[in-house]
Design an enzyme around this catalytic site. Structure first.
Site, PDB file in Angstrom:
ATOM      1  N   CYS A 101       0.836  -1.202   0.000  1.00 52.54           N
ATOM      2  CA  CYS A 101       0.000   0.000   0.000  1.00 52.54           C
ATOM      3  C   CYS A 101       0.866   1.246   0.000  1.00 52.54           C
ATOM      4  CB  CYS A 101      -0.934  -0.011   1.215  1.00 52.54           C
ATOM      5  SG  CYS A 101      -2.099   1.375   1.238  1.00 52.54           S
ATOM      6  N   CYS A 203      -6.414  -3.921   6.467  1.00 54.10           N
ATOM      7  CA  CYS A 203      -7.529  -2.981   6.374  1.00 54.10           C
ATOM      8  C   CYS A 203      -8.673  -3.510   5.515  1.00 54.10           C
ATOM      9  CB  CYS A 203      -7.046  -1.633   5.852  1.00 54.10           C
ATOM     10  SG  CYS A 203      -6.485  -1.631   4.130  1.00 54.10           S
TER      11      CYS A 203
END
EC number: 2.8.1.13
Length: 372
Positions: A101, A203
């Site tokens: 990410c 997440c």
């Protein structure tokens, strides 16, 4: 400078943006919408980038008096971070989605868009330090270092960003003494996120059930669990759901002959097989890595260098020596490590400074790894 502040909706990014404002920068806040489900809600401390997080980010921007925008990066996130996560597990490797990410979203997609719009840098709430060291030519060498607060240090997941991205990044929380200090500062500034719990786990797997997520996306693929001698000792629904060093949830039919626990030693996706064995077979002394990102141009390649290395985001650094050769990173550990899985990141440090990182390809003992 014109600074693009990444506002996640948490306390760290809000205080980082506030410090950038205090430093006199022209700051604009942006929240990255990463979920394809616009109605996604936060589940306690799990997950992030939810509808609540976007609202919290907007309120923080209002308190700071800075412009605020939401950028939809959900397609990029799905096509890079989530796709990489699935393909790595399917290939029998163990990825770190936070590293991906930071690489593909926060310091590729976000920074590239920011630069295209005329911003000079991106500020985030990561706990890490940037140090500018004067060089002999009168310029400065920019280095990535561990945060002042070792307990919150995030340099491990930032090592992949590369020198060009590092030159355009700001980490205002790098010198924070503790997370308590950051929360207290947020409260003093009137930021409601001062008491918001930290997010954790992956997440995009908000319920914390990674195996269930993999099974839903990759489907069931039954196969055998075998011991180090090749004898079948159990069955699995998908080799992708296992990782090297795993002890629990193996579903074995019978205990080991010596009665000791068994651990995953290898995941073989080609044979759809999981190999288990005793803990002593998990110990390795050599690691080879590819896809190397090297931040230390002053450290010569082709020579063994005394360093410390870290193989997990919250792991302890261990003494080692490394060799950077032909785009590959070879590591000899001063003492054995256990449970090293292909796909993990190995990050190289000298003191607090990050020299670089690579994706682990193979780990073994003694002269098990060829440098040919």
């Amino acid at each position: 400078m014109r600074v693009l502040a990444a506002l996640s909706g948490g306390v760290d990014s809000a205080v980082a943006a506030a410090r950038a404002v205090d430093a006199g920068h022209d700051v604009v806040g942006v929240h990255m919408a990463l979920s394809r489900s616009r109605a996604q809600h936060r589940n306690g401390s799990r997950g992030c980038c939810s509808i609540e997080d976007a609202s919290d980010a907007r309120r923080a921007a209002d308190v700071l008096g800075i412009p605020y925008y939401v950028w939809d990066l959900s397609e990029e996130f799905e096509d890079t971070v989530v796709a990489d996560f699935l393909s790595e597990y399917a290939a029998g490797r163990t990825p770190n989605p936070c590293v991906r990410c930071n690489q593909h979203i926060k310091f590729d997609a976000l920074l590239d868009r920011g630069l295209a719009l005329g911003f000079d840098a991106v500020a985030t709430g990561h706990y890490a330090r940037i140090v500018d060291v004067p060089d002999a030519e009168g310029g400065a060498r920019r280095e990535l270092h561990r945060a002042e607060d070792a307990a919150k240090d995030q340099s491990y997941v930032l090592a992949v960003m590369g020198a060009d991205r590092l030159a355009r990044s700001m980490f205002p929380l790098g010198d924070a003494a503790s997370k308590d200090e950051v929360r207290a500062e947020a409260a003093e500034r009137g930021l409601s996120v001062s008491v918001k719990p930290d997010s954790y786990d992956i997440c995009f797997v908000a319920d914390g059930d990674t195996q269930g997520f993999l099974r839903e996306r990759l489907g069931a693929a039954p196969g055998e669990v075998v011991d180090a001698d090749g004898d079948v000792v159990g069955e699995h629904d998908g080799a992708y759901a296992y990782t090297v060093g795993q002890r629990r949830g193996l579903g074995l039919n019978r205990p080991a002959a010596d009665g000791k626990p068994r651990y995953v030693l290898e995941v073989d996706p080609a044979a759809n097989r999981v190999v288990v064995g005793p803990s002593e077979l998990l110990s390795v002394t050599e690691i080879s890595a590819g896809e190397v990102t090297w931040l230390a141009e002053d450290v010569p390649a082709g020579e063994w260098t005394e360093v410390s290395v870290q193989v997990r985001a919250h792991g302890d650094p261990v003494p080692a020596r490394v060799l950077l050769q032909d785009g590959r990173l070879f590591t000899e550990l001063a003492s054995p490590l256990r449970g090293i899985a292909p796909g993990q990141s190995i990050v190289v440090y000298q003191g607090s400074r990050v020299l670089g990182q690579g994706n682990i390809v193979k780990a073994g003992r003694g002269a098990a790894l060829s440098r040919a």
